[in-house]
Design a protein around this motif. Sequence first.
Motif, PDB file in Angstrom:
ATOM      1  N   PRO A  94       0.818  -1.223   0.000  1.00 57.01           N
ATOM      2  CA  PRO A  94       0.000   0.000   0.000  1.00 57.01           C
ATOM      3  C   PRO A  94       0.847   1.267   0.000  1.00 57.01           C
ATOM      4  O   PRO A  94       0.512   2.248  -0.671  1.00 57.01           O
ATOM      5  N   ALA A  95       1.984   1.223   0.703  1.00 56.48           N
ATOM      6  CA  ALA A  95       2.853   2.405   0.771  1.00 56.48           C
ATOM      7  C   ALA A  95       3.434   2.748  -0.594  1.00 56.48           C
ATOM      8  O   ALA A  95       3.871   3.875  -0.827  1.00 56.48           O
ATOM      9  N   ARG A  96       3.474   1.758  -1.495  1.00 57.71           N
ATOM     10  CA  ARG A  96       4.026   2.013  -2.832  1.00 57.71           C
ATOM     11  C   ARG A  96       2.937   2.232  -3.872  1.00 57.71           C
ATOM     12  O   ARG A  96       3.198   2.158  -5.072  1.00 57.71           O
ATOM     13  N   GLY A  97       1.704   2.398  -3.417  1.00 53.29           N
ATOM     14  CA  GLY A  97       0.611   2.577  -4.368  1.00 53.29           C
ATOM     15  C   GLY A  97       0.193   1.288  -5.038  1.00 53.29           C
ATOM     16  O   GLY A  97      -0.541   1.290  -6.023  1.00 53.29           O
ATOM     17  N   ALA A  98       0.672   0.165  -4.529  1.00 56.49           N
ATOM     18  CA  ALA A  98       0.293  -1.138  -5.072  1.00 56.49           C
ATOM     19  C   ALA A  98      -0.802  -1.742  -4.190  1.00 56.49           C
ATOM     20  O   ALA A  98      -1.169  -1.183  -3.168  1.00 56.49           O
ATOM     21  N   VAL A  99      -1.307  -2.904  -4.595  1.00 58.43           N
ATOM     22  CA  VAL A  99      -2.489  -3.453  -3.931  1.00 58.43           C
ATOM     23  C   VAL A  99      -2.179  -4.749  -3.189  1.00 58.43           C
ATOM     24  O   VAL A  99      -1.541  -5.656  -3.727  1.00 58.43           O
ATOM     25  N   PHE A 100      -2.631  -4.801  -1.936  1.00 57.50           N
ATOM     26  CA  PHE A 100      -2.642  -6.054  -1.189  1.00 57.50           C
ATOM     27  C   PHE A 100      -4.093  -6.356  -0.841  1.00 57.50           C
ATOM     28  O   PHE A 100      -4.799  -5.506  -0.312  1.00 57.50           O
ATOM     29  N   ILE A 101      -4.536  -7.592  -1.127  1.00 57.89           N
ATOM     30  CA  ILE A 101      -5.888  -7.983  -0.715  1.00 57.89           C
ATOM     31  C   ILE A 101      -5.825  -9.329  -0.027  1.00 57.89           C
ATOM     32  O   ILE A 101      -5.226 -10.275  -0.548  1.00 57.89           O
ATOM     33  N   GLN A 102      -6.413  -9.407   1.179  1.00 56.21           N
ATOM     34  CA  GLN A 102      -6.609 -10.726   1.775  1.00 56.21           C
ATOM     35  C   GLN A 102      -7.962 -11.227   1.290  1.00 56.21           C
ATOM     36  O   GLN A 102      -9.000 -10.664   1.615  1.00 56.21           O
ATOM     37  N   MET A 103      -7.930 -12.283   0.485  1.00 54.16           N
ATOM     38  CA  MET A 103      -9.160 -12.787  -0.130  1.00 54.16           C
ATOM     39  C   MET A 103      -9.869 -13.766   0.808  1.00 54.16           C
ATOM     40  O   MET A 103      -9.350 -14.131   1.854  1.00 54.16           O
ATOM     41  N   GLU A 104     -11.061 -14.214   0.389  1.00 57.89           N
ATOM     42  CA  GLU A 104     -11.831 -15.111   1.255  1.00 57.89           C
ATOM     43  C   GLU A 104     -11.303 -16.537   1.229  1.00 57.89           C
ATOM     44  O   GLU A 104     -11.590 -17.325   2.111  1.00 57.89           O
ATOM     45  N   ASP A 105     -10.560 -16.892   0.207  1.00 55.43           N
ATOM     46  CA  ASP A 105      -9.937 -18.215   0.156  1.00 55.43           C
ATOM     47  C   ASP A 105      -8.901 -18.220  -0.970  1.00 55.43           C
ATOM     48  O   ASP A 105      -8.674 -17.201  -1.619  1.00 55.43           O
TER      49      ASP A 105
END
Lengths: 381, 183
Positions: free
Chosen positions: A53-64
């Motif tokens: 997130p700090a680099r403008g990129a995306v992290f997502i914890q998905m449901e599985d």
Amino acid sequence: MPTTIKQPKQSARFMQGNEAIAEGALAAGIGFFAAYPITPANEISEAMARELPARGAVFIQMEDEIASMAAVIGASLGGLKAATATSGPGFSLMQEQIGYAVATEIPSVVIDVQRAGPSTGQPTFGAQGDVMQARWGTHGDHPIIVLSPSSVSECFALTVRAFNLAEKYRTPVILLADEVVGHMRERVSEFPVMEVVSRARPEVHPEWYFPYDNDLGDVPPLAAFGDGYRYHVTGLFHDKSGFPTQRIDEIDPWFERLFHKIEGNTDDIVEVSEEGTREAEIVLVSYGAAARSARHAMKMAAADGKRVGLLKLKTLWPLPEDRIKELARSAKGFIVVEMNRGQVRLDIERLAAGRAAVEGVHRFDGEMISPTSVLKAIEEF
Amino acid sequence: MSYRHDVRLAGEGGQGVVTGGLVLAEAAAVYEGKNVVMTQTYAPQQRGGSARAEIIVSDAEIDYPKVLEADVLLALNQEAFDRYHHQVKRNGVIIVESAHVGGEYSGHIKVLKVPLEEVSCHVAGTSQSANFVALGVVSEISDIVSASALRAALRARLPQQVRQMNLKALNAGVLLGRNMKRT
């Protein structure tokens, strides 16, 4: 008590394999990471959640894990370098989507930090039981690239390489680490600056763009959704525009190209490290954590005056088939050292084809193979 | 001649063997510039179950990252002692928590029975710093890592609220170790 604070030795860091994988992903230019928590891969997700997130990129914890891999494919179609990380149980869930990425030729990196299995197995213990799953886990005939690190610095380098190969060949690449290497900490100096490869983008007018044009060489350029190029993506056999087809004259050239882009470029894709194999009577074949046991044993055997070499597979699939065939002629035999019941040994037997003997040292209860058990196999060979 | 020191810290989850191992390993790797590899084994739950940290310190490249035969074994409970005291070098040392490890040991390997938790309670006000008392002892009775490198690694690694108590425990361990060397 003395209060002087010691300064760290120049640029040395003490680092975990999983942390090095995360650094490798960042160095390769990752823009999207989706995963579901699982031991022993969590440190990768933790680092991604902290850094992206700090680099403008995306992290997502998905449901599985099914959704994680699906999200990776979507993000990659959107033009981002994308990856997920998991372990055996999650890797099983990802197989269908991995096949989809193979068929639709979408660059993606899947990190599997193997733990002892089957099923939930032993979350905190290492194993190498997913070797054949990495090769054949998804259904249908398909090529795949699988890399296997055996040290913290290789965790970094092979992660960068995984992204590069995924981008270059429009394919999913599996980084097959294991709990030992993922959780192991080692002293590393600064990581090298590595060449970073990004996928070829189309330069033609959108009207003339075909994402699966077999006449454009092994790897046609891939447009990002949103760039103004309209095209279709399906897991069904498709024509050059991406729409389903049942015409043999469209399917055959596509299948031919799908395999040729990997099998015709093994010089670029296959990476091994060899020590003492040229003069060796016995060649140890190993990879990942097990290669450390093998190398230790090789040195012990050398001290006893034995001619033992090590063929370490950094690229696990495709195998260095030609090299193994050569060694089958020059050496007396192979000992395959792996933390499973012989998943790579089967292929070494196939390639040795009776010209050289093939033995194995195998262990799959979560503990590492001891160097002395490898040495014993060398002595009894 | 190159050296290889094998260190095994064993106990149960929550006793800080992995944290202690990490500080020892970082001290040797980052502050003394040695080749170090650390692995850990622990049960999936956060507390309880067996836990161990294995650290190899060498001036040469380290291949096999697990302990072959320990130069130093720290056994914080009976199970750890029973399981691992056979895998110690002839001239190695076993440090045991005297409150939890009992029985008579008739082998030839040197066993140091230390009231680690009692010392920890005394100097740090909690038994939880027993792992750092042990590291202090290790720094004095072996040449694996120096106390000053341990202090530097501890300061860098541990959060501020627990730094002082663990430093006190470490320093107490250093004094204990020094006295043991004299006797």
